[in-house]
Design an enzyme around this catalytic site. Structure first.
Site, mmCIF file in Angstrom:
data_model
loop_
_atom_site.group_PDB
_atom_site.id
_atom_site.type_symbol
_atom_site.label_atom_id
_atom_site.label_comp_id
_atom_site.label_asym_id
_atom_site.label_seq_id
_atom_site.Cartn_x
_atom_site.Cartn_y
_atom_site.Cartn_z
ATOM 1 C CE1 TYR A 104 -3.494 2.760 0.575
ATOM 2 C CE2 TYR A 104 -2.040 3.367 2.480
ATOM 3 C CZ TYR A 104 -3.069 3.511 1.700
ATOM 4 O OH TYR A 104 -3.953 4.823 1.856
ATOM 5 C CG ASP A 176 -2.762 -3.969 5.392
ATOM 6 O OD1 ASP A 176 -3.740 -4.285 5.356
ATOM 7 O OD2 ASP A 176 -2.440 -2.595 4.805
HETATM 8 C C1 LIG Z 1 -6.283 2.377 2.766
HETATM 9 C C2 LIG Z 1 -5.185 1.110 3.155
HETATM 10 C C3 LIG Z 1 -4.315 1.391 4.202
HETATM 11 C C4 LIG Z 1 -4.138 2.706 4.920
HETATM 12 O O1 LIG Z 1 -5.650 2.878 5.770
HETATM 13 P P1 LIG Z 1 -6.106 4.482 6.360
HETATM 14 O O2 LIG Z 1 -7.149 4.073 6.946
HETATM 15 O O3 LIG Z 1 -6.369 5.048 5.106
HETATM 16 O O4 LIG Z 1 -4.995 5.175 7.039
HETATM 17 C C5 LIG Z 1 -3.349 0.461 4.497
HETATM 18 N N1 LIG Z 1 -3.385 -0.462 3.769
HETATM 19 C C6 LIG Z 1 -4.255 -0.917 2.993
HETATM 20 C C7 LIG Z 1 -4.168 -2.028 2.203
HETATM 21 C C8 LIG Z 1 -5.386 -0.013 2.625
HETATM 22 O O5 LIG Z 1 -6.159 -0.451 1.645
#
Ligand SMILES: *Cc1c(COP(=O)(O)O)cnc(C)c1O
Length: 383
Positions: A104, A176
């Site tokens: 990301y 993530d």
């Molecule tokens: C959107 C996203 C983030 C960041 O999240 P926020 O809530 O915008 O800070 C991190 N990882 C992935 C895979 C995302 O899609």
């Protein structure tokens, strides 16, 4: 309790507060300190929103821990607050991190720009070569960081290899899990140590809150707490309430998004003006077998390459009536972006091409609209 029941009843207060069936909002920044009667005051008992220990936080932590099958959870004011706090908390100065290369954008930029300035080392590793992770290993390697599904090509790295490698070398494995959501994939029983979420996406699901979450062992969450509390990325009680409410429908939303995304991806694959439809649920996706084995569903994200020039692609996209042109994902409304103009606009066309991201690539987040309407809309616009 099974997933659907945990979503509704997990972490709910017993007994109900004033018999309220729904978790009330505790819009109070601070709480009276208990006095045990002898006049002695227990200062360890301090409750304060930034300390993430108000009733709204506690209920949310328990529910999220249950649905990710972890011991403990910690919500935050954004996905990036959870991700940066976890990275800084678990990888100390002088220590080294191995990270997947196509992360990301925010995470990638943080690791490239700020991690070294804060005294940490990072080595990026191609998502396709997880079986060679040992080449990146150093004496001071502390953790490995990956994403369960990459953006925007929806690749699934060899997560089994990552878990095995981390265990072999006593490294912390961090993932993530935003794209699959806990409905489609639970990394903790799979073997990961720390799970991170942008709760802004599927967990909340209504595009009206920015929030994050981390799930891990009790010990890991306790370890991260002092740093996290000082960095101050706490979620405010009203946002806690909205996330709590959104979470309850995660199961029905993602089940429907899985189904609709497969229908849209199949229709796109058969569209003359589509050079390539990209969806882990399509048998021709390079990581289809892994996704099928490890995930309960293939998710709500679909990408495709338009067959034509960027101008022709833009003209076709303008004809879409239902999806809106906007970043972010995982909400009830369908959204689309052209990554060359959004998440990957910081790179040159040649750099994007190297990552496999053509300028005519379009990424779609499938919402909860009727899938027949979505299919019809894409077909009319592209034809
Ligand atoms: C959107 C996203 C983030 C960041 O999240 P926020 O809530 O915008 O800070 C991190 N990882 C992935 C895979 C995302 O899609």
């Amino acid at each position: 309790m099974k997933f659907g029941t945990q979503l509704i009843h997990g972490g709910e207060p017993h007994p109900l507060i004033e018999r309220a069936v729904t978790m009330p909002i505790f819009q109070s920044s601070t709480y009276e300190i208990a006095n045990n009667g002898s006049g002695e005051i227990n200062y360890n008992d301090i409750k304060y929103v930034r300390l993430n220990n108000t009733p709204n936080h506690i209920a949310l932590h328990e529910k999220i821990a249950q649905i990710e099958q972890g011991e403990s959870a910690l919500v935050s004011s954004s996905g990036m607050a959870s991700i940066t706090s976890a990275l800084l908390g678990f990888v100390g100065p002088g220590e080294h991190l191995i990270a997947q290369d196509n992360l990301y954008g925010g995470t990638l930029h943080f690791l490239k720009e700020f991690f070294p300035k804060l005294g940490r080392e990072v080595t990026f590793f191609p998502a396709e070569e997880m079986q060679n992770l040992k080449h990146a290993l150093k004496k001071n390697t502390r953790a490995v960081y990956v994403e369960s599904v990459s953006n925007p090509l929806l690749k699934v790295p060899d997560l089994q290899e990552v878990v095995k490698f981390a265990k072999e070398h006593s490294l912390l494995s961090m993932i993530d899990n935003t794209f699959p959501s806990p409905f489609n994939f639970n990394p903790i029983p799979f073997g990961f140590d720390v799970v991170l979420h942008s709760a802004t996406k599927y967990l909340n699901g209504h595009s009206d809150v920015v929030a994050g979450a981390m799930v891990s062992t009790k010990e890991n969450v306790r370890k991260i707490m002092p740093l996290f509390n000082h960095l101050g990325g706490c979620l405010d009680p009203h946002a806690c309430f909205l996330l709590h409410r959104g979470l309850k429908t995660l199961g029905v939303r993602v089940r429907s998004q899985n189904e609709s995304a497969l229908k849209v991806a199949t229709a796109l694959k058969n569209c003359k003006k589509v050079a390539r439809a990209i969806y882990p649920g399509l048998p021709n996706h390079p990581d289809h077998a892994r996704a099928k084995e490890w995930f309960k569903g293939f998710g709500g994200m679909v990408s495709f390459e338009f067959d034509g020039t960027v101008e022709q692609a833009e003209a076709a996209l303008k004809k879409l009536r239902i999806p809106r042109l906007a970043p972010s994902l995982g909400g009830i409304e369908s959204l689309y972006v052209r990554p060359a103009t959004a998440s990957h606009s910081g790179l040159s066309s040649a750099e994007r091409e190297k990552l496999g991201i053509k300028d005519t690539l379009v990424r779609v987040s499938i919402g909860l609209e009727d899938s027949d309407d979505l299919v019809e809309d894409f077909v009319q616009a592209l034809n």
